[in-house]
Design an enzyme around this catalytic site. Structure first.
Site, PDB file in Angstrom:
ATOM      1  N   LYS A  50       8.972  37.063 -47.818  1.00  0.00           N
ATOM      2  CA  LYS A  50       7.909  36.288 -48.474  1.00  0.00           C
ATOM      3  C   LYS A  50       8.151  34.798 -48.271  1.00  0.00           C
ATOM      4  O   LYS A  50       7.222  34.034 -47.975  1.00  0.00           O
ATOM      5  CB  LYS A  50       7.852  36.633 -49.973  1.00  0.00           C
ATOM      6  CG  LYS A  50       7.303  38.033 -50.249  1.00  0.00           C
ATOM      7  CD  LYS A  50       7.556  38.478 -51.701  1.00  0.00           C
ATOM      8  CE  LYS A  50       7.165  39.960 -51.859  1.00  0.00           C
ATOM      9  NZ  LYS A  50       7.583  40.531 -53.164  1.00  0.00           N
ATOM     10  N   GLN A  94      10.316  39.447 -58.712  1.00  0.00           N
ATOM     11  CA  GLN A  94      10.581  40.589 -57.843  1.00  0.00           C
ATOM     12  C   GLN A  94      11.062  41.780 -58.666  1.00  0.00           C
ATOM     13  O   GLN A  94      11.963  41.644 -59.484  1.00  0.00           O
ATOM     14  CB  GLN A  94      11.632  40.196 -56.790  1.00  0.00           C
ATOM     15  CG  GLN A  94      11.907  41.264 -55.765  1.00  0.00           C
ATOM     16  CD  GLN A  94      10.718  41.537 -54.852  1.00  0.00           C
ATOM     17  OE1 GLN A  94      10.042  40.612 -54.393  1.00  0.00           O
ATOM     18  NE2 GLN A  94      10.446  42.797 -54.577  1.00  0.00           N
ATOM     19  N   ASP A 117       1.010  38.564 -58.347  1.00  0.00           N
ATOM     20  CA  ASP A 117       1.119  39.993 -58.045  1.00  0.00           C
ATOM     21  C   ASP A 117      -0.021  40.799 -58.695  1.00  0.00           C
ATOM     22  O   ASP A 117      -0.200  41.974 -58.370  1.00  0.00           O
ATOM     23  CB  ASP A 117       2.456  40.548 -58.577  1.00  0.00           C
ATOM     24  CG  ASP A 117       3.473  40.787 -57.463  1.00  0.00           C
ATOM     25  OD1 ASP A 117       3.070  40.845 -56.283  1.00  0.00           O
ATOM     26  OD2 ASP A 117       4.668  40.932 -57.786  1.00  0.00           O
TER      27      ASP A 117
END
Lengths: 289, 289
Positions: A50, A94, A117
């Site tokens: 990322k 994460q 997200d």
């Protein structure tokens, strides 16, 4: 037809790079913060990928690494710091998190307008209610919608069958397709006679983590087949949930593994970072071409 | 088998009345506030029916009536007053609202733990994510789940087909059934060949507002048929979305209209008021038998 996620991802990256440059010339610096707690090896790779992609596109990327014994209170304080930082447009924690930290508390702590997200319950609720407002959505389903649009596959009136009802892929995928006018069937581990469903799918989305679960016989001739799987076969080779070699003879359009859904997920994360940047700066949201 | 929503509703009312009495003896007074803005005649009836039912069960019911020109700011202030009032357990704003008021702003203003209609995006998101936390859900689907449980119809592994994908009935209904392990298909106005889906349903939920849309031919023999419709036929008679007289010959279990889903919706609203009361008072949530 092969749905080439890698090529589309590359093409979108070029557009986004230009878009980031234009934003920067206006004094707007898109900024993504990725927080990783602990040492999960797969997570380390995801976070690194990322970061590299963001840098490549000109998006400012901050990685916050914390040790495995980081507390929930400490993590909440870190998120709060970035929630209150107006220069930050996207915050991603994460997953998975160490066991002392309650994932649902953490996800809910991220400011809704920075929830890159799309996992926050309020954003999920807007998705499932087909809200007219802007809201971020889970990046894998978002990328799949982008692929379908690019290849002129309109879900309206089509029967979309989702295999695997996870919160990260299957469920939001079904909501996006329902919002786009598809008839949507959710199948999963408890589904009886799975083939009887998959064989009626005009659009088949497979996200189970079971290597080669879907064979040619399970596919309606001419169907669009989207394979979210990233599995290892008995020889350790990366394969999908769909038996690609047979399935491509039956499907009308199909994503390969690798080179299909995978590259689009990370590109969608970057698109969503840009969308949140534009919303925060009151810019019109034109879809990246 | 006829699924008798009226009888079940009566039975549940008796249990709830006893439960309210017991709570009151512990000094806990379940309290529901219903806010109605303007003069919509159907809404007046719905609000009156809710009030009467609450009173009958011993739940304290407050109706706040406001004129059609009530402003959004005034309504937000009224909601805020009850959000901050610890003696109130459920707040319901009767829909529709006059056009000067943005429904989505109002729904989001209700405190999550008092959102007795379950319409708030965060509660909807919890439902669609199958959250392990307690959250209120839309009352019509809640009532249908109660009926299925009472009649020992377990959705796990069954194919449930939802006809009509509204945010109030169809969508949350599908989520509840998915969470209960059903394979779920959402059909709607854009669905091609609707019968091909309904005929495969083990559990068929019909919520379209189209009188007698579903005929005997559309039903799998032995299926459970739940009719959410409250329509008028050409003679002004109250009928459902399912042609009951034919359908009952094919279905294994079926709800009549009236006397099926209707009575359960209002009973579910009262159950949910009690559940929110118990959560607010840190009581265990035992399902009402």
């Amino acid at each position: 037809m092969i749905i080439d996620g890698k090529a589309l991802s590359n093409q979108l990256d070029i557009s986004m790079k230009a878009e980031v440059k234009a934003l920067r010339e206006e004094g707007i610096e898109p900024k993504l913060v990725v927080i990783i707690v602990g040492n999960d090896p797969a997570s380390q790779i995801y976070v690194r990928n990322k970061h590299r992609k963001a840098i490549k596109l000109g998006i400012t990327s901050i990685i916050e690494r914390r040790p495995a014994d980081f507390t929930q209170a400490e993590l909440l304080a870190l998120i709060d710091q970035y929630n209150r930082d107006d220069t930050v447009h996207g915050i991603l924690v994460q997953l998975p998190l160490p066991k002392q930290i309650d994932k649902s508390v953490i996800i809910r702590a991220i400011a809704l307008e920075k929830d890159v997200d799309g996992f926050s319950p309020e954003n999920v609720g807007k998705l499932f209610s087909n809200s007219h407002e802007h809201y971020p959505v889970s990046c894998t389903p978002k990328g799949i919608m982008t692929m379908l649009a690019h290849y002129k596959i309109d879900p309206a009136g089509q029967h979309a069958v989702i295999v695997g009802d996870s919160n990260i892929v299957g469920r939001p995928m079904g909501a996006l397709l329902l919002n786009a006018g598809a008839t949507v069937t959710y199948t999963h581990i408890l589904t009886q006679d799975l083939s009887s469903f998959t064989r009626t799918a005009d659009i088949l989305i497979v996200a189970t983590g079971v290597a080669h679960l879907i064979k040619a016989d399970d596919i309606k001739p001419g169907a669009t087949v989207i394979d979210v799987g990233m599995d290892r076969d008995e020889n350790g080779k990366l394969v999908g949930d769909v038996d690609y070699d047979q399935a491509k003879e039956v499907a009308g359009a199909i994503t390969p593994v690798p080179g299909g859904v995978g590259p689009m997920t990370i590109t969608s994360l970057m698109q969503q970072t840009l969308e949140l940047t534009k919303v925060a700066n009151h810019r019109a949201l034109e879809p990246v071409k």
